[in-house]
Design a protein around this motif. Sequence first.
Motif, PDB file in Angstrom:
ATOM      1  N   VAL A 162     -27.863  -0.894 -17.483  1.00 39.28           N
ATOM      2  CA  VAL A 162     -28.344  -1.839 -16.471  1.00 39.28           C
ATOM      3  C   VAL A 162     -28.522  -3.221 -17.098  1.00 39.28           C
ATOM      4  N   GLY A 163     -28.035  -4.258 -16.416  1.00 42.17           N
ATOM      5  CA  GLY A 163     -28.165  -5.624 -16.909  1.00 42.17           C
ATOM      6  C   GLY A 163     -27.436  -6.600 -16.020  1.00 42.17           C
ATOM      7  N   ASP A 164     -26.990  -7.709 -16.606  1.00 46.01           N
ATOM      8  CA  ASP A 164     -26.295  -8.724 -15.821  1.00 46.01           C
ATOM      9  C   ASP A 164     -24.849  -8.909 -16.275  1.00 46.01           C
ATOM     10  N   GLN A 165     -24.290  -7.903 -16.973  1.00 48.97           N
ATOM     11  CA  GLN A 165     -22.904  -8.004 -17.408  1.00 48.97           C
ATOM     12  C   GLN A 165     -21.946  -8.094 -16.228  1.00 48.97           C
ATOM     13  N   VAL A 166     -22.283  -7.394 -15.146  1.00 50.04           N
ATOM     14  CA  VAL A 166     -21.434  -7.404 -13.960  1.00 50.04           C
ATOM     15  C   VAL A 166     -22.187  -8.034 -12.797  1.00 50.04           C
ATOM     16  N   LEU A 167     -21.455  -8.496 -11.818  1.00 50.45           N
ATOM     17  CA  LEU A 167     -22.040  -9.085 -10.626  1.00 50.45           C
ATOM     18  C   LEU A 167     -22.676  -8.015  -9.748  1.00 50.45           C
ATOM     19  N   PRO A 168     -23.584  -8.375  -8.856  1.00 51.62           N
ATOM     20  CA  PRO A 168     -24.074  -7.403  -7.876  1.00 51.62           C
ATOM     21  C   PRO A 168     -22.915  -6.775  -7.104  1.00 51.62           C
ATOM     22  N   ASP A 169     -23.027  -5.489  -6.850  1.00 55.48           N
ATOM     23  CA  ASP A 169     -22.037  -4.695  -6.111  1.00 55.48           C
ATOM     24  C   ASP A 169     -20.746  -4.465  -6.905  1.00 55.48           C
ATOM     25  N   ALA A 170     -20.760  -4.786  -8.193  1.00 57.23           N
ATOM     26  CA  ALA A 170     -19.640  -4.478  -9.078  1.00 57.23           C
ATOM     27  C   ALA A 170     -20.146  -3.585 -10.207  1.00 57.23           C
ATOM     28  N   VAL A 171     -19.286  -2.706 -10.718  1.00 54.92           N
ATOM     29  CA  VAL A 171     -19.625  -1.834 -11.844  1.00 54.92           C
ATOM     30  C   VAL A 171     -18.430  -1.775 -12.789  1.00 54.92           C
ATOM     31  N   PHE A 172     -18.696  -1.337 -14.019  1.00 52.86           N
ATOM     32  CA  PHE A 172     -17.643  -1.282 -15.040  1.00 52.86           C
ATOM     33  C   PHE A 172     -17.820  -0.037 -15.888  1.00 52.86           C
ATOM     34  N   MET A 173     -16.669   0.597 -16.240  1.00 48.67           N
ATOM     35  CA  MET A 173     -16.696   1.739 -17.153  1.00 48.67           C
ATOM     36  C   MET A 173     -15.518   1.651 -18.127  1.00 48.67           C
ATOM     37  N   THR A 174     -15.708   2.237 -19.317  1.00 54.59           N
ATOM     38  CA  THR A 174     -14.595   2.432 -20.243  1.00 54.59           C
ATOM     39  C   THR A 174     -13.988   3.807 -19.968  1.00 54.59           C
ATOM     40  N   PHE A 175     -12.813   4.069 -20.575  1.00 53.66           N
ATOM     41  CA  PHE A 175     -12.134   5.342 -20.356  1.00 53.66           C
ATOM     42  C   PHE A 175     -12.051   6.168 -21.633  1.00 53.66           C
ATOM     43  N   HIS A 176     -12.927   5.867 -22.613  1.00 49.20           N
ATOM     44  CA  HIS A 176     -12.803   6.500 -23.924  1.00 49.20           C
ATOM     45  C   HIS A 176     -13.419   7.898 -24.004  1.00 49.20           C
ATOM     46  N   PHE A 177     -14.318   8.234 -23.098  1.00 47.84           N
ATOM     47  CA  PHE A 177     -15.199   9.381 -23.339  1.00 47.84           C
ATOM     48  C   PHE A 177     -14.837  10.585 -22.464  1.00 47.84           C
ATOM     49  N   PRO A 178     -14.890  11.789 -23.042  1.00 44.48           N
ATOM     50  CA  PRO A 178     -14.610  12.986 -22.240  1.00 44.48           C
ATOM     51  C   PRO A 178     -15.714  13.275 -21.230  1.00 44.48           C
ATOM     52  N   ASP A 179     -16.965  12.924 -21.595  1.00 43.34           N
ATOM     53  CA  ASP A 179     -18.027  13.067 -20.601  1.00 43.34           C
ATOM     54  C   ASP A 179     -17.934  11.860 -19.664  1.00 43.34           C
ATOM     55  N   GLY A 180     -17.764  12.102 -18.405  1.00 39.99           N
ATOM     56  CA  GLY A 180     -17.660  11.005 -17.462  1.00 39.99           C
ATOM     57  C   GLY A 180     -16.394  10.197 -17.653  1.00 39.99           C
ATOM     58  N   ASN A 181     -15.235  10.850 -17.756  1.00 36.07           N
ATOM     59  CA  ASN A 181     -13.974  10.123 -17.891  1.00 36.07           C
ATOM     60  C   ASN A 181     -13.676   9.400 -16.581  1.00 36.07           C
TER      61      ASN A 181
END
Length: 906
Positions: free
Chosen positions: A858-877
């Motif tokens: 949680v923080g201000d890296q992304v705008l409201p109503d936007a989210v971001f993920m990486t694709f590196h991890f087997p948990d939560g790919n």
Amino acid sequence: MTATETAIATVTLTIDGQSVTVPKGTTLLKAAAKANIEIPTLCYLKELAPDGSCRMCMVEVEGGRKGGLVTACTEHAKDGMVIHTQNEKIRNSRRFVLDLLLSNHKLDCFKCPSNGDCKLQDYSLEYGLLETSLHGRRQPANQQDVTNPFFDYDPEKCIMCRRCSRVCQLRQGRDIISISHRGFDTKMLPCYGEDWDESMCESCGNCVSVCPTGALSSKDQRHFRTWETTKVRTTCPHCGTGCQVDLLVKNNTIVGAEPANGAANRNLLCVKGKFASYKFVASGDRLDTPLIKRNGQFEKATWDEALSLIASRFGALKATYGGSSLAGFSCSRSTNEDNYVFQKMMRTAFGTNHVDNCARVCHSATVHGLAQTLGSGAMTNTIADITQDVDTILLIGSNTTEAHPVIGSQIRQAVQNGTKLVVIDPRKIDLARHAELHVQAKAGTNVALINGLMHIIIENGWADDAFIAKRTEGFEEMKALVADYTPEKVAKICEIDPADLIKAAELYAKADKAPIIYCLGVTEHSTGTEGVMSMSNLAMLVGKLGRPGCGVNPLRGQNNVQGACDMGCSPFDFPGYQKINQPGVVEKFERAWATDLNPNVGLTSTQVLPAAIKGDIKGLYIFGEDPIVTDPDISHVRKALENLDFLVVQELFMTETAEYADVVLPGISFAEKDGTFTNTERRIQRVRQAVQPRGGAREDYRIFCEVATRMGYPMAYPSASQIMDEIASVVPTFAGVNFKRLEAIEGLQWPCRSQDDPGTPIMHVGEFSRGKGLFMAIPYKPAKELPDDAYPYLLSTGRMLYHYNTRAMTKRTAGINQLAPHSYIEMNTQNANEMGIKDGDKVRVYSRRGTIETYAAVGDQVLPDAVFMTFHFPDGNVNEITNSVCDDIAIIPEYKVCAVAIEPVK
């Protein structure tokens, strides 16, 4: 005197009796080095301005002021100077400096990891000091900080040379390390005096590499001493930067890595290059024997059994359904030579052009887009050229400090030196903090934004009319289209302030030298190719192509994805981008390879998998790729692999994709082979064998040769060097490339058309590869899937600093897993508060394609109503839920935009 005459003016001086002539402005230290006279230094770093703090480089100037003693690293050579570097006066001065340093230094050389690789130790022995003559208070004992997962710090061994702080601030651009406290309590510490693991340190290890003593030492140094190792110069196996690295080898095991002075990295590495570029090579779970799946279980097999089965099964499918029922995915992490032989095997023995590489899901839009507008789908300038001596950098859709960390460091250096940075990115990436302007545009609106920039440039008369008239075509159509993209209209589409758009246009257009640098934030869209063409439009509009400090510069993702494309691992192209559907090309390769070839353009990897679901693709050979992890909508990939009649995977490890295979073949890593990689700036560089392969693993290209031979097309090469010779014979842009030349210089940048061609640092000088540059009139089209009431958040994906792609290599370094142990989703504080989600909470993320669980960041890296993920991890790919809809031209998936819903996990 003219400027040219001033630049080449020289001075002549005498150093230890030798006459030396050097350019005016040369320091005494460099002048002495020219005469092969070594002057000792402790604080000096050749990449930085001299510090002059250690006083070890004192020399005597005859007739000079204050006794004639000066620091050689700061004093400039003058005509008629007479310099002494080794008389008794100088040697006594250096002994005194060493005596002072030893008085505050823990003398336990036998225990020290840097024993035998310590400048203080070397100089003390040279000047006859085995112990200090001074006694009294000293640095307190037992203050070691071992909290960093990769290196330790011992203040008792620190000589306060400040190399660590200077390389951190002035080269890495981080400014984490500084001098703290006073007197005998003085030490080098991270900001605010905290432990290393609590600081903002990103563990690049460059401070460790420049430390002249054992104060900063890699944890791996506990297990070896430098004199036990040999150094092997090679190219880093991670991102497309192409960093040169020296692998340290002891008893056929790589025990460490040091940055080398390569053209792309200039003695810098990132955390992956320094600490995670080698441990996977000796990992205990490496595949070392062929495996055949029998009754649903893998069993060990001999090479003859495995290769016979592969040839038999693929041969039967070809005989029954034709070569077009077969496909192959090549490996963008392997060498040019491996990739060349792989695509040759597919086209000759298998009879198919269904061959592709991972560029399809990252930069295929670049290859197609720039080839159409400029004539060549590659980076136009060099890394050094776009980060040194430039006025403005326009950075679009590139989280450079995480995806290409060493290039990111060089951008931070550029900002420190006065370059203005404009960041266009939907996230508040690290470089946004260093930027003159951050335009935080909504994901998926690049084309509208670039059209808006061009509208402003044209309206304000900032376009380069002479360049447009002389070197381009299609301008009037483009101009007519962008006339409608006013700042107000574009600001509404992109959800930005129109004033920011105007400022960005002015900063870029009015700068003399201003490169565009972009990455997957531009390409991985359903309009990715149009986004790339827009970059080209913008650069041509202001005449910033074909000259230094400018250009359109895509940062390629994997270490050799540029090379895999160059080598023809594409359904559209033979090696060197020679088009299958271009008259005479198929015939050329039929003559070169002495066989009949399939004349039909093949399917992309993103088309092969749906074709497998339909039953049109029967057999697939996957070399070093893991689509179960990397491709969008993983359920769709699973169906494709399960529906194949026969699947072969050639890999280093039992990946998630390899689990689906009928046969798994053990290949070898970059450190176990010879060859070349081609980095993001088109620089072809050597890869050298550092260790012997373990177990029964075989060299990849030799496996392909054996498969092809057993399928009826005899193929063999005695070495990787001979493969490059064949490449040079069929690819005009590689005609001047061979291993002998690559040994002598810092790589060659294609086009390199003859043995006396030095290569091409800057593309399109004087004329574009296609003749005239082509403006494309490109209207903005929204992303294919946008948020709605059911899925209200806009998800984008990307890379992070510590892991690389599928984690197949990086997860085998314990320190990396300590720093980045699991998946996460970046959320804006406003949205998190609305849902009662706190930082670190577990959340469930849904899309129309599936559901995953991960952890909230949680923080201000992304705008409201936007989210971001990486694709590196087997948990939560995240690729369980991403959208597989593709660009119409390059057939590249839209990883950067899809709609999701989020809820807390109770």
